[in-house]
Design an enzyme around this catalytic site. Structure first.
Site, PDB file in Angstrom:
ATOM      1  N   LYS A   1      41.990  41.888  39.777  1.00 29.59           N
ATOM      2  CA  LYS A   1      41.255  43.169  39.719  1.00 29.59           C
ATOM      3  C   LYS A   1      40.770  43.572  41.100  1.00 29.59           C
ATOM      4  O   LYS A   1      40.645  42.738  42.016  1.00 29.59           O
ATOM      5  CB  LYS A   1      40.074  43.089  38.739  1.00 29.59           C
ATOM      6  CG  LYS A   1      38.969  42.078  39.112  1.00 29.59           C
ATOM      7  CD  LYS A   1      37.893  42.621  40.051  1.00 29.59           C
ATOM      8  CE  LYS A   1      36.879  41.541  40.429  1.00 29.59           C
ATOM      9  NZ  LYS A   1      36.157  41.739  41.669  1.00 29.59           N
TER      10      LYS A   1
ATOM     11  N   PRO B   1      45.363  36.062  45.650  1.00 31.29           N
ATOM     12  CA  PRO B   1      44.632  35.324  46.690  1.00 31.29           C
ATOM     13  C   PRO B   1      43.409  34.602  46.110  1.00 31.29           C
ATOM     14  O   PRO B   1      42.730  35.137  45.239  1.00 31.29           O
ATOM     15  CB  PRO B   1      44.211  36.423  47.670  1.00 31.29           C
ATOM     16  CG  PRO B   1      45.137  37.566  47.425  1.00 31.29           C
ATOM     17  CD  PRO B   1      45.550  37.473  45.982  1.00 31.29           C
TER      18      PRO B   1
ATOM     19  N   ALA C   1      39.670  32.817  46.091  1.00 30.67           N
ATOM     20  CA  ALA C   1      38.345  33.074  46.673  1.00 30.67           C
ATOM     21  C   ALA C   1      38.372  34.350  47.512  1.00 30.67           C
ATOM     22  O   ALA C   1      38.010  34.362  48.669  1.00 30.67           O
ATOM     23  CB  ALA C   1      37.878  31.880  47.504  1.00 30.67           C
ATOM     24  N   ALA C   2      38.834  35.416  46.878  1.00 33.50           N
ATOM     25  CA  ALA C   2      39.135  36.637  47.626  1.00 33.50           C
ATOM     26  C   ALA C   2      38.461  37.882  47.087  1.00 33.50           C
ATOM     27  O   ALA C   2      38.619  38.972  47.645  1.00 33.50           O
ATOM     28  CB  ALA C   2      40.653  36.852  47.612  1.00 33.50           C
TER      29      ALA C   2
ATOM     30  N   MET D   1      39.040  38.945  43.909  1.00 35.73           N
ATOM     31  CA  MET D   1      39.957  39.565  42.944  1.00 35.73           C
ATOM     32  C   MET D   1      39.886  38.898  41.568  1.00 35.73           C
ATOM     33  O   MET D   1      40.761  39.100  40.732  1.00 35.73           O
ATOM     34  CB  MET D   1      41.397  39.513  43.472  1.00 35.73           C
ATOM     35  CG  MET D   1      41.588  40.391  44.694  1.00 35.73           C
ATOM     36  SD  MET D   1      43.326  40.589  45.114  1.00 35.73           S
ATOM     37  CE  MET D   1      43.893  41.633  43.757  1.00 35.73           C
TER      38      MET D   1
ATOM     39  N   GLY E   1      40.382  35.886  40.614  1.00 37.61           N
ATOM     40  CA  GLY E   1      41.541  35.033  40.321  1.00 37.61           C
ATOM     41  C   GLY E   1      41.250  33.955  39.291  1.00 37.61           C
ATOM     42  O   GLY E   1      42.012  33.783  38.328  1.00 37.61           O
ATOM     43  N   GLY E   2      40.173  33.226  39.464  1.00 38.31           N
ATOM     44  CA  GLY E   2      39.826  32.154  38.524  1.00 38.31           C
ATOM     45  C   GLY E   2      39.472  32.722  37.151  1.00 38.31           C
ATOM     46  O   GLY E   2      39.896  32.185  36.121  1.00 38.31           O
TER      47      GLY E   2
ATOM     48  N   ASP F   1      32.721  37.323  34.795  1.00 42.55           N
ATOM     49  CA  ASP F   1      33.834  38.282  34.878  1.00 42.55           C
ATOM     50  C   ASP F   1      34.913  38.036  33.826  1.00 42.55           C
ATOM     51  O   ASP F   1      35.870  38.811  33.723  1.00 42.55           O
ATOM     52  CB  ASP F   1      34.525  38.195  36.261  1.00 42.55           C
ATOM     53  CG  ASP F   1      33.751  38.949  37.331  1.00 42.55           C
ATOM     54  OD1 ASP F   1      32.864  39.745  36.977  1.00 42.55           O
ATOM     55  OD2 ASP F   1      34.047  38.736  38.527  1.00 42.55           O
TER      56      ASP F   1
HETATM   57  P1  ATP Z   1      35.475  36.635  42.026  1.00 36.51           P
HETATM   58  O1  ATP Z   1      36.229  37.873  42.402  1.00 36.51           O
HETATM   59  O2  ATP Z   1      35.271  36.487  40.516  1.00 36.51           O
HETATM   60  O3  ATP Z   1      34.260  36.379  42.850  1.00 36.51           O
HETATM   61  P2  ATP Z   1      37.223  35.121  43.600  1.00 36.51           P
HETATM   62  O4  ATP Z   1      38.537  35.825  43.527  1.00 36.51           O
HETATM   63  O5  ATP Z   1      36.365  35.419  44.785  1.00 36.51           O
HETATM   64  O6  ATP Z   1      36.440  35.408  42.297  1.00 36.51           O
HETATM   65  P3  ATP Z   1      38.505  32.702  42.757  1.00 36.51           P
HETATM   66  O7  ATP Z   1      39.902  32.969  43.241  1.00 36.51           O
HETATM   67  O8  ATP Z   1      38.247  32.830  41.313  1.00 36.51           O
HETATM   68  O9  ATP Z   1      37.455  33.582  43.567  1.00 36.51           O
HETATM   69  O10 ATP Z   1      38.168  31.231  43.276  1.00 36.51           O
HETATM   70  C1  ATP Z   1      36.879  30.752  43.547  1.00 36.51           C
HETATM   71  C2  ATP Z   1      36.894  29.224  43.430  1.00 36.51           C
HETATM   72  O11 ATP Z   1      37.031  28.893  42.055  1.00 36.51           O
HETATM   73  C3  ATP Z   1      38.056  28.555  44.138  1.00 36.51           C
HETATM   74  O12 ATP Z   1      37.692  28.113  45.410  1.00 36.51           O
HETATM   75  C4  ATP Z   1      38.444  27.394  43.216  1.00 36.51           C
HETATM   76  O13 ATP Z   1      37.995  26.142  43.679  1.00 36.51           O
HETATM   77  C5  ATP Z   1      37.748  27.684  41.889  1.00 36.51           C
HETATM   78  N1  ATP Z   1      38.715  27.875  40.774  1.00 36.51           N
HETATM   79  C6  ATP Z   1      38.590  27.376  39.554  1.00 36.51           C
HETATM   80  N2  ATP Z   1      39.618  27.717  38.774  1.00 36.51           N
HETATM   81  C7  ATP Z   1      40.434  28.468  39.520  1.00 36.51           C
HETATM   82  C8  ATP Z   1      41.674  29.114  39.271  1.00 36.51           C
HETATM   83  N3  ATP Z   1      42.280  29.029  38.091  1.00 36.51           N
HETATM   84  N4  ATP Z   1      42.223  29.829  40.264  1.00 36.51           N
HETATM   85  C9  ATP Z   1      41.584  29.922  41.458  1.00 36.51           C
HETATM   86  N5  ATP Z   1      40.429  29.307  41.760  1.00 36.51           N
HETATM   87  C10 ATP Z   1      39.851  28.584  40.804  1.00 36.51           C
END
Ligand code: ATP
Length: 298
Positions: free
Chosen positions: A11, A95, A97-98, A100, A102-103, A137
């Site tokens: 997203k 990406p 921790a970006a 988006m 991802g987790g 989220d």
């Molecule tokens: P948000 O936009 O919700 O703040 P984000 O995109 O910044 O999330 P994520 O990609 O979700 O961050 O990753 C944050 C941390 O979550 C990673 O450093 C990782 O250790 C942990 N994590 C746990 N499960 C996952 C997963 N399935 N994919 C990616 N990271 C994951």
């Protein structure tokens, strides 16, 4: 059915406002979320032994309870007394921790996948109720599309689809801690608050210019001074014809909204000159009708 394959879409935030800090440490937010056509692939298969085996193409990601996919599968197994085991294979493209989600989107896909694999017949609403226990989220990621998310992110108001456009996503090779960003956000009477209502109204009217004119993210006030490359990428995208560029979530991903596919691809090619950008994609906005896995659309 012994195997399901799912797309877990990322997203962006068309608007992100922080209303206040709550006593419990969470933040009260008002965000306009948009699913984009960049996705992880998640495959879930049944295995006879009662265990969870998670593998991913990125060796730095956790494959135990620290991965939200693992937690989603475990939660569903415990809640619905599932004795069979599950093998989960994640092909990560969003990406990490970006900003988006991802987790969270992988987590939502795992919930939807378990629902399908074990014929649980759960509705989106029921999956959202489980999802919020795993991450703020996650309910949004269960639903997807264009949504106003309030509360800690779990109060969802569905919006009509965003007008057609092209989105260039660029992720610099820096890591930004979400915790650091929220901890350093100055919230007082001088804080600028994005016009979230104006964005919502523009979406309802199908007015892309109205949306672009109001794209704002209050978290940029923390992230950009600490990571000036984000501002550089924003300026680059606007120079190359983006109607507007913005940081997504707590960053560092930046996106630019284009009305022409050609212009978006031209900007993508030119972006190679910015050495700090490690991942870049041109994608479309994705509607919630593409997010499957619940009884609602079966
Ligand atoms: P948000 O936009 O919700 O703040 P984000 O995109 O910044 O999330 P994520 O990609 O979700 O961050 O990753 C944050 C941390 O979550 C990673 O450093 C990782 O250790 C942990 N994590 C746990 N499960 C996952 C997963 N399935 N994919 C990616 N990271 C994951």
């Amino acid at each position: 059915m012994d195997k399901v394959e799912l797309k877990a879409y990322g997203k962006i935030n068309l608007g992100l406002d922080v209303i206040q800090r709550r006593e419990d440490g969470y933040h009260e937010l008002s965000m306009v979320m948009q699913t984009v056509g960049l996705f992880d692939k998640l495959t879930l298969s049944k295995i006879p032994e009662d265990k969870i085996c998670l593998t991913t193409n990125l060796d730095f990601l956790p494959i135990d309870k620290n991965n939200l996919i693992y937690r989603a599968i475990l939660t569903m197994k415990e809640r619905y007394g599932i004795k069979e085991g599950v093998r989960a294979k994640l092909e990560k493209r969003i990406p990490v921790a970006a900003g988006m989600a991802g987790g969270s989107t992988d987590c939502a896909a795992a919930l939807r996948g378990m629902n399908q694999l074990f014929h649980l017949g759960l509705s989106k609403e029921e999956l959202c109720d489980i999802g919020v226990t795993l991450g703020a989220d996650v309910p949004y990621c269960v639903v997807g599309g264009t949504v106003l998310a309030e509360g800690i992110g779990e109060k969802l108001t569905m919006l009509p689809a965003m007008p057609r456009c092209c989105i260039l996503i660029a992720k610099p090779g820096i890591s930004v801690s979400t915790k650091f960003v929220y901890n350093n956000l100055k919230l007082d009477e001088s804080t600028f608050h994005p016009d979230i209502k104006g964005i919502v109204d523009s979406i309802k009217k199908g007015n892309l210019k109205g949306i672009c004119d109001r794209l704002e993210n209050v978290l940029e006030t923390v992230t950009i001074p600490n990571y000036p490359v984000i501002q550089e990428i924003k300026e680059f995208l606007e120079e190359y014809g983006a109607r507007k560029a913005l940081m997504s979530g707590s960053g560092p991903t930046v996106f630019g909204i284009f009305t022409s596919k050609n212009a978006a691809y031209k900007a993508l090619r030119a972006m190679r000159s910015i050495k700090e950008v490690k991942q870049a994609y041109v994608v479309d906005p994705v509607g919630r009708e593409f997010i499957g896995g619940t009884k609602d659309e079966q």
